[in-house]
Design a protein around this motif. Structure first.
Motif, PDB file in Angstrom:
ATOM      1  N   GLU A  39     -40.959 -84.583 -38.850  1.00  0.00           N
ATOM      2  CA  GLU A  39     -40.034 -85.008 -39.909  1.00  0.00           C
ATOM      3  C   GLU A  39     -38.962 -85.923 -39.298  1.00  0.00           C
ATOM      4  O   GLU A  39     -38.734 -85.857 -38.088  1.00  0.00           O
ATOM      5  CB  GLU A  39     -39.329 -83.781 -40.500  1.00  0.00           C
ATOM      6  N   PRO A  40     -38.287 -86.729 -40.104  1.00  0.00           N
ATOM      7  CA  PRO A  40     -37.135 -87.496 -39.588  1.00  0.00           C
ATOM      8  C   PRO A  40     -36.149 -86.546 -38.916  1.00  0.00           C
ATOM      9  O   PRO A  40     -35.905 -85.451 -39.421  1.00  0.00           O
ATOM     10  CB  PRO A  40     -36.550 -88.137 -40.848  1.00  0.00           C
ATOM     11  N   ALA A  47     -35.071-103.098 -32.150  1.00  0.00           N
ATOM     12  CA  ALA A  47     -36.360-103.442 -31.530  1.00  0.00           C
ATOM     13  C   ALA A  47     -37.529-103.003 -32.407  1.00  0.00           C
ATOM     14  O   ALA A  47     -38.688-103.216 -32.050  1.00  0.00           O
ATOM     15  CB  ALA A  47     -36.457-102.809 -30.143  1.00  0.00           C
ATOM     16  N   GLY A  48     -37.231-102.357 -33.534  1.00  0.00           N
ATOM     17  CA  GLY A  48     -38.298-101.922 -34.449  1.00  0.00           C
ATOM     18  C   GLY A  48     -38.999-100.655 -33.979  1.00  0.00           C
ATOM     19  O   GLY A  48     -40.112-100.364 -34.408  1.00  0.00           O
ATOM     20  N   LEU A  49     -38.353 -99.883 -33.099  1.00  0.00           N
ATOM     21  CA  LEU A  49     -38.997 -98.684 -32.553  1.00  0.00           C
ATOM     22  C   LEU A  49     -38.677 -97.434 -33.381  1.00  0.00           C
ATOM     23  O   LEU A  49     -39.424 -96.455 -33.331  1.00  0.00           O
ATOM     24  CB  LEU A  49     -38.570 -98.477 -31.083  1.00  0.00           C
ATOM     25  N   VAL A  50     -37.549 -97.447 -34.096  1.00  0.00           N
ATOM     26  CA  VAL A  50     -37.210 -96.347 -35.011  1.00  0.00           C
ATOM     27  C   VAL A  50     -36.652 -96.927 -36.318  1.00  0.00           C
ATOM     28  O   VAL A  50     -36.217 -98.078 -36.356  1.00  0.00           O
ATOM     29  CB  VAL A  50     -36.144 -95.371 -34.407  1.00  0.00           C
ATOM     30  N   VAL A  51     -36.705 -96.114 -37.367  1.00  0.00           N
ATOM     31  CA  VAL A  51     -36.040 -96.467 -38.630  1.00  0.00           C
ATOM     32  C   VAL A  51     -35.102 -95.319 -38.976  1.00  0.00           C
ATOM     33  O   VAL A  51     -35.273 -94.198 -38.490  1.00  0.00           O
ATOM     34  CB  VAL A  51     -37.046 -96.700 -39.792  1.00  0.00           C
ATOM     35  N   THR A  52     -34.110 -95.605 -39.811  1.00  0.00           N
ATOM     36  CA  THR A  52     -33.110 -94.587 -40.133  1.00  0.00           C
ATOM     37  C   THR A  52     -32.886 -94.479 -41.639  1.00  0.00           C
ATOM     38  O   THR A  52     -33.119 -95.430 -42.378  1.00  0.00           O
ATOM     39  CB  THR A  52     -31.773 -94.910 -39.428  1.00  0.00           C
ATOM     40  N   GLU A  53     -32.463 -93.303 -42.071  1.00  0.00           N
ATOM     41  CA  GLU A  53     -31.977 -93.138 -43.453  1.00  0.00           C
ATOM     42  C   GLU A  53     -30.825 -92.142 -43.421  1.00  0.00           C
ATOM     43  O   GLU A  53     -30.784 -91.244 -42.577  1.00  0.00           O
ATOM     44  CB  GLU A  53     -33.092 -92.646 -44.380  1.00  0.00           C
ATOM     45  N   ARG A  54     -29.878 -92.326 -44.332  1.00  0.00           N
ATOM     46  CA  ARG A  54     -28.713 -91.443 -44.388  1.00  0.00           C
ATOM     47  C   ARG A  54     -28.953 -90.383 -45.460  1.00  0.00           C
ATOM     48  O   ARG A  54     -29.445 -90.676 -46.538  1.00  0.00           O
ATOM     49  CB  ARG A  54     -27.462 -92.281 -44.693  1.00  0.00           C
ATOM     50  N   ARG A  55     -28.630 -89.102 -45.089  1.00  0.00           N
ATOM     51  CA  ARG A  55     -28.690 -88.015 -46.085  1.00  0.00           C
ATOM     52  C   ARG A  55     -27.362 -87.276 -46.005  1.00  0.00           C
ATOM     53  O   ARG A  55     -27.164 -86.490 -45.075  1.00  0.00           O
ATOM     54  CB  ARG A  55     -29.810 -87.026 -45.749  1.00  0.00           C
ATOM     55  N   GLY A  56     -26.487 -87.545 -46.942  1.00  0.00           N
ATOM     56  CA  GLY A  56     -25.156 -86.921 -46.944  1.00  0.00           C
ATOM     57  C   GLY A  56     -24.402 -87.314 -45.694  1.00  0.00           C
ATOM     58  O   GLY A  56     -24.270 -88.500 -45.377  1.00  0.00           O
ATOM     59  N   THR A  57     -23.934 -86.309 -44.934  1.00  0.00           N
ATOM     60  CA  THR A  57     -23.109 -86.545 -43.743  1.00  0.00           C
ATOM     61  C   THR A  57     -23.920 -87.127 -42.588  1.00  0.00           C
ATOM     62  O   THR A  57     -23.394 -87.825 -41.733  1.00  0.00           O
ATOM     63  CB  THR A  57     -22.501 -85.205 -43.252  1.00  0.00           C
ATOM     64  N   TRP A  58     -25.218 -86.811 -42.518  1.00  0.00           N
ATOM     65  CA  TRP A  58     -26.000 -87.099 -41.327  1.00  0.00           C
ATOM     66  C   TRP A  58     -26.984 -88.256 -41.492  1.00  0.00           C
ATOM     67  O   TRP A  58     -27.498 -88.478 -42.586  1.00  0.00           O
ATOM     68  CB  TRP A  58     -26.778 -85.848 -40.897  1.00  0.00           C
ATOM     69  N   ALA A  59     -27.235 -88.931 -40.356  1.00  0.00           N
ATOM     70  CA  ALA A  59     -28.255 -89.982 -40.332  1.00  0.00           C
ATOM     71  C   ALA A  59     -29.521 -89.383 -39.725  1.00  0.00           C
ATOM     72  O   ALA A  59     -29.448 -88.646 -38.737  1.00  0.00           O
ATOM     73  CB  ALA A  59     -27.782 -91.162 -39.505  1.00  0.00           C
ATOM     74  N   TYR A  60     -30.667 -89.682 -40.306  1.00  0.00           N
ATOM     75  CA  TYR A  60     -31.947 -89.170 -39.825  1.00  0.00           C
ATOM     76  C   TYR A  60     -32.778 -90.328 -39.278  1.00  0.00           C
ATOM     77  O   TYR A  60     -32.770 -91.420 -39.849  1.00  0.00           O
ATOM     78  CB  TYR A  60     -32.695 -88.469 -40.969  1.00  0.00           C
ATOM     79  N   TYR A  61     -33.484 -90.044 -38.197  1.00  0.00           N
ATOM     80  CA  TYR A  61     -34.262 -91.095 -37.540  1.00  0.00           C
ATOM     81  C   TYR A  61     -35.729 -90.718 -37.451  1.00  0.00           C
ATOM     82  O   TYR A  61     -36.073 -89.559 -37.203  1.00  0.00           O
ATOM     83  CB  TYR A  61     -33.716 -91.366 -36.135  1.00  0.00           C
ATOM     84  N   GLU A  62     -36.583 -91.739 -37.601  1.00  0.00           N
ATOM     85  CA  GLU A  62     -38.022 -91.541 -37.517  1.00  0.00           C
ATOM     86  C   GLU A  62     -38.607 -92.662 -36.645  1.00  0.00           C
ATOM     87  O   GLU A  62     -38.155 -93.807 -36.741  1.00  0.00           O
ATOM     88  CB  GLU A  62     -38.597 -91.609 -38.941  1.00  0.00           C
TER      89      GLU A  62
END
Lengths: 113, 113
Positions: free
Chosen positions: A48-49, A76-91
């Motif tokens: 999961e992210p 560099a295109g190695l990870v992507v991110t999304e924000r969920r409330g307080t925290w940022a999640y990375y995949e």
């Protein structure tokens, strides 16, 4: 062109070759720090992210340093991110997983001819 | 350990993991310069050991710069060298060929999830 061992003159590198090598070097630059690799590895190991807090928890570096490395990985295109409330999640992207796999695989190669 | 998104505390990285990631980063550092990659590519493309003069002929950099890059490639185990009279000859190691192949292959990966 200069004097060579055999008198043969060599053509300089083609512009297309130069652009390609610059992109490869950029990719290698994103991977050339052990903390950045640790971050990419943790993110890629998660199905999961992954929340940024789990990165700062496991690494002996400050949160701004983690953010700095994440920015480089993202650019560099190695990870992507999304924000969920307080925290940022990375995949990890496919490129991120492939890069980690390729680099890890190289460690199995003998450094001989 | 610090407050996290879910309250789960994460163990820090193991020392073995740290050493492995440092070696991987060292390898990536040897590959993170376009001129160095061009040199490795030229050496790897040659079936026979390549004379250093053919490198300086094809690159828009000085001979000491080429020597500097060759030293880094050699120290990383990516090329080996032998001297024949006036000239030094360079050959890619298996690791050097594999590294170039792996990096080139990554360029085919899409930078998406």
């Amino acid at each position: 062109m200069s004097r060579s061992c055999c008198g043969i003159e060599d053509a300089p590198l083609a512009p297309g070759d130069v652009a390609r090598l610059e992109r490869l070097a950029e990719l290698a630059r994103a991977l050339c720090d052990p903390t950045r690799l640790a971050i990419l590895q943790m993110i890629a190991a998660n199905r999961e992210p992954l929340c940024v807090c789990h990165l700062t928890d496991r690494l002996p570096v400050s949160q701004p340093t983690v953010s700095h490395h994440l920015r480089i990985l993202r650019e560099a295109g190695l990870v992507v991110t999304e924000r969920r409330g307080t925290w940022a999640y990375y995949e990890a992207t496919e490129l991120g997983r492939a890069a980690l796999h390729a680099l890890s695989h190289l460690m199995l190669e003998p450094a001989t001819r």
